[in-house]
Design a protein around this motif. Structure first.
Motif, PDB file in Angstrom:
ATOM      1  N   TYR A  94      12.268   7.533   1.162  1.00 20.96           N
ATOM      2  CA  TYR A  94      10.988   8.229   1.268  1.00 20.96           C
ATOM      3  C   TYR A  94      10.675   9.026   0.005  1.00 20.96           C
ATOM      4  N   SER A  95       9.411   9.470  -0.075  1.00 17.25           N
ATOM      5  CA  SER A  95       8.908  10.172  -1.255  1.00 17.25           C
ATOM      6  C   SER A  95       9.834  11.315  -1.671  1.00 17.25           C
ATOM      7  N   GLY A  96       9.959  11.462  -2.973  1.00 14.58           N
ATOM      8  CA  GLY A  96      10.858  12.456  -3.545  1.00 14.58           C
ATOM      9  C   GLY A  96      12.098  11.774  -4.081  1.00 14.58           C
ATOM     10  N   LEU A  97      12.642  10.865  -3.274  1.00 15.50           N
ATOM     11  CA  LEU A  97      13.835  10.152  -3.709  1.00 15.50           C
ATOM     12  C   LEU A  97      13.504   9.051  -4.704  1.00 15.50           C
ATOM     13  N   ASP A  98      12.222   8.696  -4.839  1.00 20.82           N
ATOM     14  CA  ASP A  98      11.854   7.752  -5.889  1.00 20.82           C
ATOM     15  C   ASP A  98      12.120   8.359  -7.266  1.00 20.82           C
TER      16      ASP A  98
ATOM     17  N   CYS B 232       4.219  11.144   3.817  1.00 21.22           N
ATOM     18  CA  CYS B 232       4.738  10.674   2.541  1.00 21.22           C
ATOM     19  C   CYS B 232       4.903   9.159   2.622  1.00 21.22           C
ATOM     20  N   ASN B 233       5.396   8.548   1.551  1.00 21.14           N
ATOM     21  CA  ASN B 233       5.659   7.115   1.543  1.00 21.14           C
ATOM     22  C   ASN B 233       7.025   6.803   2.133  1.00 21.14           C
ATOM     23  N   CYS B 234       7.148   5.616   2.695  1.00 22.70           N
ATOM     24  CA  CYS B 234       8.438   5.045   3.065  1.00 22.70           C
ATOM     25  C   CYS B 234       8.565   3.739   2.285  1.00 22.70           C
TER      26      CYS B 234
ATOM     27  N   LYS C  46       0.824  -1.215   0.000  1.00 19.24           N
ATOM     28  CA  LYS C  46       0.000   0.000   0.000  1.00 19.24           C
ATOM     29  C   LYS C  46       0.853   1.258   0.000  1.00 19.24           C
ATOM     30  N   ARG C  47       0.598   2.135  -0.967  1.00 23.24           N
ATOM     31  CA  ARG C  47       1.245   3.446  -0.960  1.00 23.24           C
ATOM     32  C   ARG C  47       0.285   4.455  -0.329  1.00 23.24           C
ATOM     33  N   TYR C  48       0.837   5.429   0.383  1.00 27.05           N
ATOM     34  CA  TYR C  48       0.005   6.398   1.106  1.00 27.05           C
ATOM     35  C   TYR C  48      -0.053   7.750   0.409  1.00 27.05           C
ATOM     36  N   THR C  49       0.842   7.990  -0.531  1.00 21.26           N
ATOM     37  CA  THR C  49       0.781   9.159  -1.403  1.00 21.26           C
ATOM     38  C   THR C  49       1.200   8.694  -2.789  1.00 21.26           C
ATOM     39  N   ASP C  50       1.134   9.571  -3.758  1.00 17.93           N
ATOM     40  CA  ASP C  50       1.540   9.216  -5.115  1.00 17.93           C
ATOM     41  C   ASP C  50       3.007   8.804  -5.144  1.00 17.93           C
ATOM     42  N   ALA C  51       3.346   7.927  -6.086  1.00 24.11           N
ATOM     43  CA  ALA C  51       4.726   7.464  -6.232  1.00 24.11           C
ATOM     44  C   ALA C  51       5.011   7.175  -7.693  1.00 24.11           C
ATOM     45  N   VAL C  52       6.291   7.169  -8.037  1.00 23.60           N
ATOM     46  CA  VAL C  52       6.731   6.818  -9.387  1.00 23.60           C
ATOM     47  C   VAL C  52       7.795   5.734  -9.278  1.00 23.60           C
ATOM     48  N   ASN C  53       8.080   5.121 -10.429  1.00 27.41           N
ATOM     49  CA  ASN C  53       9.136   4.111 -10.499  1.00 27.41           C
ATOM     50  C   ASN C  53       8.878   2.956  -9.526  1.00 27.41           C
ATOM     51  N   GLU C  54       7.761   2.290  -9.721  1.00 25.22           N
ATOM     52  CA  GLU C  54       7.332   1.204  -8.840  1.00 25.22           C
ATOM     53  C   GLU C  54       7.374  -0.135  -9.573  1.00 25.22           C
ATOM     54  N   ARG C  55       7.961  -1.135  -8.933  1.00 28.75           N
ATOM     55  CA  ARG C  55       7.910  -2.521  -9.393  1.00 28.75           C
ATOM     56  C   ARG C  55       7.928  -3.393  -8.143  1.00 28.75           C
ATOM     57  N   LEU C  56       6.750  -3.653  -7.591  1.00 32.57           N
ATOM     58  CA  LEU C  56       6.657  -4.336  -6.304  1.00 32.57           C
ATOM     59  C   LEU C  56       7.006  -5.811  -6.422  1.00 32.57           C
ATOM     60  N   TYR C  57       7.513  -6.360  -5.325  1.00 27.62           N
ATOM     61  CA  TYR C  57       7.769  -7.791  -5.264  1.00 27.62           C
ATOM     62  C   TYR C  57       6.494  -8.573  -5.554  1.00 27.62           C
ATOM     63  N   GLU C  58       6.605  -9.643  -6.281  1.00 25.08           N
ATOM     64  CA  GLU C  58       5.472 -10.540  -6.462  1.00 25.08           C
ATOM     65  C   GLU C  58       5.150 -11.199  -5.122  1.00 25.08           C
ATOM     66  N   GLY C  59       3.893 -11.194  -4.754  1.00 25.16           N
ATOM     67  CA  GLY C  59       3.491 -11.834  -3.514  1.00 25.16           C
ATOM     68  C   GLY C  59       3.283 -10.886  -2.355  1.00 25.16           C
TER      69      GLY C  59
END
Length: 302
Positions: A276-280, A139-141, A106-119
């Protein structure tokens, strides 16, 4: 007992990257309060680990879930924290941490460059939310990963000068200048740079501080590690750039050059934890993707 707790941690949090020695050190801390649950064969199948007002770990083996065991462990952990005199509880990171927060998709704010682990899913964060916990950051962690076979050839390497800024590894003579840079950029990171092993010279294999220099001044820093968290896994992190030198692509250059060093050193994958958010955006520019989010869970006990 420590071996059982380490095994429980590993099988319940397979996506969390943490050095074995660090996990053992934290779980062996005599200040930690351990609440355990065993089955009829006396096998450890669940536990809560409390340090001060922080729940460092709470988990139940998959085959024993949905039986009220997790709720009971959480209730007892909160009772311990109340008895210690605290009025709120955190999950994950306190004075130390096994993981920054509750692993989740679950993300809590908008994010970019995401490829979550399967499962990975939101079941663990849902568990805490249903019991009154909220995400405490605005923000997100998250953690990020980068398979290095996807790393495009980079023209710049350690030792090169780009736009008048030289990128090289720090030595002992640079230490005080490094601290001055981190103090000016993000003082909370200075502690992580005050490790003598980081300044053993360019010939040492691990770990290192990549610095950006403008003449004699250190204007940027990046921690670079080889295999501290696992075979074939390198890491970068704790990026700082002096305010006077921001907006010149120095952070991105350090990350890209540091990542090239990891690939050239034979690493199969690069890792970045607890950010955290921004560094993504910055790390994503170099090729890193968000692989796991954390709910930075907190709850008032009043």
């Amino acid at each position: 007992m420590t071996n059982e707790l380490v095994s429980l941690f590993r099988r319940n949090f397979p996506f969390v990257v943490r050095e074995e020695a660090t996990v053992r050190r934290i779980l062996e801390n005599k200040e930690c309060k351990i609440i355990e649950k065993r089955n009829e064969q006396n096998t450890l199948i669940g536990a809560a680990v409390v340090h001060k007002n922080t729940i460092l770990m709470l988990c139940v083996d998959k085959e024993y879930r949905k039986q009220g065991i997790g709720s009971d462990l959480l209730f007892k952990a909160e009772q311990v924290i109340r008895e210690l005199g605290y009025k709120d509880v955190k999950v994950g990171a306190g004075d130390d941490y096994l993981m920054p927060g509750v692993p989740t998709s679950k993300r809590y704010t908008d994010a970019v460059n995401e490829r979550l682990y399967e499962g990975i899913d939101a079941s663990e964060s849902d568990f805490f939310e249903k019991r009154g916990y909220t995400h405490s950051w605005d923000c997100n962690c998250f953690d990020m990963r980068f398979p290095l076979d996807e790393f495009a050839e980079e023209e710049h390497s350690v030792g090169d000068t780009v736009g008048g800024i030289r990128y090289r590894f720090a030595t002992e003579a640079d230490a005080e200048k490094v601290y001055a840079c981190t103090d000016a950029a993000y003082e909370e990171f200075t502690l992580y740079y005050k490790n003598a092993d980081l300044y053993r010279g360019e010939g040492s294999q691990n770990p290192k501080v990549l610095i950006a220099t403008d003449g004699e001044e250190v204007v940027g820093t990046l921690l670079v590690n080889l295999e501290t968290e696992g075979v074939g896994l390198g890491s970068v992190g704790c990026t700082t750039v002096k305010p006077s030198h921001r907006g010149r692509h120095i952070g991105v250059n350090m990350v890209t050059i540091g990542t090239k060093y990891l690939k050239d050193a034979g690493m199969k994958e690069a890792y970045l934890g607890y950010t955290y958010s921004g560094l993504d955006h910055m790390y994503g520019y170099a090729g890193y993707k968000i692989c796991l989010y954390y709910m930075m869970a907190e709850k008032s006990l009043e």
